[in-house]
Design a protein around this motif. Sequence first.
Motif, short mmCIF file in Angstrom:
data_model
loop_
_atom_site.label_atom_id
_atom_site.label_comp_id
_atom_site.label_asym_id
_atom_site.label_seq_id
_atom_site.Cartn_x
_atom_site.Cartn_y
_atom_site.Cartn_z
N PHE A 1 0.85 -1.19 0.00
CA PHE A 1 0.00 0.00 0.00
C PHE A 1 0.89 1.24 0.00
O PHE A 1 1.78 1.38 0.85
CB PHE A 1 -0.90 0.02 1.23
N LEU A 2 0.65 2.14 -0.96
CA LEU A 2 1.44 3.37 -1.07
C LEU A 2 0.49 4.58 -1.00
O LEU A 2 0.01 5.07 -2.01
CB LEU A 2 2.23 3.38 -2.38
N PRO A 3 0.20 5.06 0.22
CA PRO A 3 -0.73 6.18 0.37
C PRO A 3 -0.03 7.53 0.26
O PRO A 3 1.20 7.65 0.40
CB PRO A 3 -1.28 5.99 1.79
N CYS A 4 -0.84 8.57 0.00
CA CYS A 4 -0.35 9.92 0.17
C CYS A 4 -0.23 10.19 1.67
O CYS A 4 -0.74 9.42 2.49
CB CYS A 4 -1.28 10.93 -0.50
N ILE B 1 1.20 -3.57 -6.18
CA ILE B 1 1.26 -2.17 -5.75
C ILE B 1 -0.16 -1.61 -5.70
O ILE B 1 -0.92 -1.75 -6.67
CB ILE B 1 2.10 -1.33 -6.73
N CYS B 2 -0.52 -0.98 -4.58
CA CYS B 2 -1.86 -0.40 -4.42
C CYS B 2 -1.73 1.05 -3.96
O CYS B 2 -1.61 1.31 -2.75
CB CYS B 2 -2.70 -1.20 -3.44
N PRO B 3 -1.74 2.03 -4.89
CA PRO B 3 -1.74 3.44 -4.49
C PRO B 3 -3.04 3.78 -3.74
O PRO B 3 -4.12 3.29 -4.10
CB PRO B 3 -1.65 4.19 -5.82
N VAL B 4 -2.93 4.61 -2.71
CA VAL B 4 -4.08 4.93 -1.86
C VAL B 4 -4.15 6.45 -1.65
O VAL B 4 -3.13 7.09 -1.41
CB VAL B 4 -3.98 4.24 -0.49
N SER B 5 -5.36 6.98 -1.77
CA SER B 5 -5.58 8.40 -1.49
C SER B 5 -6.41 8.53 -0.22
O SER B 5 -7.45 7.89 -0.08
CB SER B 5 -6.31 9.07 -2.66
N THR B 6 -5.93 9.35 0.72
CA THR B 6 -6.67 9.64 1.95
C THR B 6 -6.94 11.13 2.01
O THR B 6 -6.00 11.93 2.00
CB THR B 6 -5.89 9.19 3.19
N ARG C 1 -15.33 14.10 7.93
CA ARG C 1 -15.14 12.71 7.52
C ARG C 1 -13.78 12.51 6.87
O ARG C 1 -13.11 13.45 6.47
CB ARG C 1 -16.24 12.29 6.55
N VAL C 2 -13.42 11.24 6.79
CA VAL C 2 -12.21 10.82 6.09
C VAL C 2 -12.65 9.98 4.90
O VAL C 2 -13.49 9.10 5.04
CB VAL C 2 -11.29 9.98 7.00
N ASP C 3 -12.13 10.27 3.71
CA ASP C 3 -12.44 9.48 2.52
C ASP C 3 -11.17 8.79 2.03
O ASP C 3 -10.17 9.46 1.75
CB ASP C 3 -13.00 10.38 1.42
N VAL C 4 -11.23 7.47 1.93
CA VAL C 4 -10.08 6.68 1.50
C VAL C 4 -10.43 5.98 0.19
O VAL C 4 -11.47 5.33 0.09
CB VAL C 4 -9.69 5.64 2.57
N ARG C 5 -9.56 6.15 -0.81
CA ARG C 5 -9.80 5.56 -2.12
C ARG C 5 -8.59 4.70 -2.52
O ARG C 5 -7.44 5.08 -2.32
CB ARG C 5 -10.02 6.64 -3.17
N PHE C 6 -8.90 3.53 -3.09
CA PHE C 6 -7.87 2.57 -3.49
C PHE C 6 -7.81 2.49 -5.01
O PHE C 6 -8.80 2.19 -5.67
CB PHE C 6 -8.19 1.19 -2.93
N HIS C 7 -6.62 2.77 -5.56
CA HIS C 7 -6.43 2.54 -6.99
C HIS C 7 -6.38 1.04 -7.25
O HIS C 7 -6.01 0.25 -6.37
CB HIS C 7 -5.12 3.20 -7.44
N GLU C 8 -6.74 0.64 -8.44
CA GLU C 8 -6.67 -0.78 -8.77
C GLU C 8 -5.23 -1.27 -8.64
O GLU C 8 -4.31 -0.70 -9.24
CB GLU C 8 -7.17 -1.03 -10.19
N PRO C 9 -4.97 -2.29 -7.82
CA PRO C 9 -3.60 -2.79 -7.64
C PRO C 9 -3.01 -3.31 -8.94
O PRO C 9 -3.72 -3.83 -9.81
CB PRO C 9 -3.78 -3.91 -6.61
N GLY D 1 8.00 5.99 -8.94
CA GLY D 1 7.56 7.00 -7.98
C GLY D 1 6.50 7.92 -8.56
O GLY D 1 5.46 8.19 -7.92
N TYR D 2 6.73 8.41 -9.78
CA TYR D 2 5.77 9.35 -10.37
C TYR D 2 4.50 8.65 -10.83
O TYR D 2 3.42 9.26 -10.82
CB TYR D 2 6.44 10.11 -11.51
N LYS D 3 4.59 7.39 -11.21
CA LYS D 3 3.38 6.65 -11.56
C LYS D 3 2.48 6.50 -10.34
O LYS D 3 1.25 6.67 -10.43
CB LYS D 3 3.72 5.27 -12.14
N VAL D 4 3.06 6.19 -9.21
CA VAL D 4 2.28 6.03 -7.98
C VAL D 4 1.58 7.35 -7.63
O VAL D 4 0.39 7.37 -7.29
CB VAL D 4 3.16 5.55 -6.82
N LEU D 5 2.30 8.47 -7.71
CA LEU D 5 1.69 9.76 -7.41
C LEU D 5 0.56 10.08 -8.37
O LEU D 5 -0.49 10.61 -7.98
CB LEU D 5 2.75 10.87 -7.46
#
Length: 822
Positions: free
Chosen positions: A216-219, A333-338, A379-387, A425-429
């Motif tokens: 998991f690679l979150p912001c 790899i699973c990019p995550v936005s919080t 609230r907190v919103d968490v989103r998962f990119h397709e791994p 790195g830039y793909k994950v961002l």
Amino acid sequence: MSDPKASQTLTASTETSSPDLNRFGDTMQIHPSSVADQSSQEQSLLEPYARFRQEPINALQELGLHVVGEGWRSYDDFIGQDIFYPGFSENMKGMVMAQPKLQRKIAELASKRVEVEIHEGVLGPKGLEGEEQEHRKRRLDRRREIEGQLSEVAEEWTDKMICKMDSRYFIRSAFYLVTQLLTRAYHQGIHVSSDEVLHLRAVAAEAARKKQSIIFLPCHRSHVDYVSLQLICYRLGLALPTVVAGDNLNFPVVGSFLQHAGAMWIRRSFGDDQLYTTLVQSYMDTLLQNGYNLECFVEGGRSRTGKLLQPKFGILSYMLESVLSGRVEDAMICPVSTQYDKVIEVDSYVSELLGQPKPKEDLRGFLSASNVLSLKLGRVDVRFHEPWSLRGFIDEHQSRLVHKSPSEGMMNEAALKRRLLTTLGYKVLSDINSVSVVMPTALVGTVLLTLRGRGVGKSELVRRVNWLSDRVQAQGGRVAHFADSTTASVIDKALDVLGPKLVGRIGGLAEETYFAEDRFQLSFYRNMTIHLFVSQALVCAAVYTRVKLGSAAESQGRMSYQELYDYVFFLSQLFRTEFIFPTTSLEDNLQTTLRGLERDRVLQIVRNNVVSNEIESIELHPEELASGRENFDFYTFLIWPFVEASWLGAVSLFMLTPPATHPATDTETWVDLQTVQDKAQFLGKTLYHQGDLSYFEAVNKEALKNAFGRSQEEGIFHVSKPAKDAKGAGGPKVRLDTAWMPARDAEGRVKPEGKLWDLCERISQSRREGKNRRDGATVRTRVLGLVDLVGADLFENAGIPGTHSVPEVNRRRKGMGTRAQL
């Protein structure tokens, strides 16, 4: 939710607009709602528990369910490798210490030490055959002794480093406790997308079957980031990830708690410690070889500005190396936005950005955050990119890089790894940005900071928030789902969360009016939307260079396509470390952006003929002029604070001009870099209060640090770092490059000419013009004089004779450190 009370709370919070998401044992189910299903339904996965004072019976029932481990709370049937069992830590230490790479490094370091001692004569000289055999035995014994010592050190470091998932009872209790705390602060719960979490569980099941890890690679905007992801994984029945964390958080009580909940501790800097570096790699190999999930923040530290930071490649490089070397077959790899309605630490971020030192992490500071539990932070919103497969990424990009051209086909292994790591790195961002949700507080904050007036009425605020929501979605972004709530009610909730310290209200008028009370702090929320509109903002800033010059109404802002291209290229280079740009070429991105602005009737494009359809010139659209440039202004207001910060960074470099008394033969006087940056911030505060700087946020140290970093990359100034063994040498020193050095006139004043002056003027073309300011004339006189004044003691501290400090400037420094309120 599986218990009746939670289901009632969820229904009340979403007004039955979304299907219910339930977890029974090891299955997740979607139940149809009373309305049509949507493509991606957002659900509050964690709702606040009952409070003992208000609902003691319900609260005791909830506690009892966790104590006995009813249903999903038992955390027995999760997806992934076995964790939280007695002896987990000892097994992990044994696997890490047995890693061949670590054992080889220990043997190598021991051999090198023996060679040193042989060279020093400690282990005896070479002699007769009998003596040589005796010396060889001594050397062998000494090598084994050193290997044992290094193994003991490595084992001790391993024990301090690894997460210690030894007790399922502990993690069940920790989940209950942390959920109690977090959902009281974020009273509207943690929200996820039903589609995304169902897909994530399916991917996790397949990864577990193959014994592969999910990384998991979150912001990273808050300490809540890793807490929320751990809670979600627990609630979804996924194996908790091992969280890579800096050892600055490993302080008494809290450090042990986090380590037993999944944190692994690493040093903030490894330096040249080969054993420690190899130990970290061995731990990464162990986790990935055995299919344990991992969590790492690709930005490194928390973003203090609200937007994504540039990627940090430290730990990411270890994960890439594990797969690239073949020691690990693959990982997902699973990019995550919080995203947050309000970030708990944002007030301390502002203090840090204004130059106050970052407080050291300790228990007292951690406990002082408890006062936020009585706040309503939304609230907190968490989103998962397709791994996606890390091995698949490596194979695709490795092949592309190697065969891109004959010259690059021969690139060495190290260069190939660097290219792969940078691309990763830039793909994950980019993936994080693509799934990020724009929160209502970000919409409101953005609108308030992109209006020309002092304030805005409720009806106009609703209209502009609706417009911005449409623009976000048109750019492929997402807006937080609030069921059937009206825009007005969503705005009311956002205003309540932001509070009167950020957004002021004026009653007793024809219409209740709102205004930005604390623009600096509100900019944090505006920056959560800016990644969607960077391209439009750069184009409009370029067009503004003509608008501010004034012209006939029918041709406002007209400029040729080549002029537009050149200035947009200049700005994109200026902000290359500020924003994450599209991976397409500038030409393609510019064409796409212009088509969008033309479609929205912000700009009008003049093409030379029907056949070639080439763009000849660009100008403001007549409808945009008729509307008072409100949409054009929106884009320019987004980018202006960053233009101001870049201009301030360039102007402050004039401080590096040696005084008139500087010896003509001395061309390399070095001054302290940290002092220069501090004085640049102090200069910016002065210029703001004197009206020569339009945005106070332009003085934030992160923006200035980025500006100085770009100047160093461009060779405008050079940095000299002291030797590692130099005592009392201080930090890095800087000096201007000779080609960029401004000259002084006969009276000792800096001349407004030369390459550095040209850079300042180039940036100034797109600066927002103040009511009482004409950029060029102002900079030539008062601003350059003030720059000289503030920078006067730089060279005194560097030992230049004839210079002196400025007591008045230093005396006022303390008073200038406070936040500006507009």
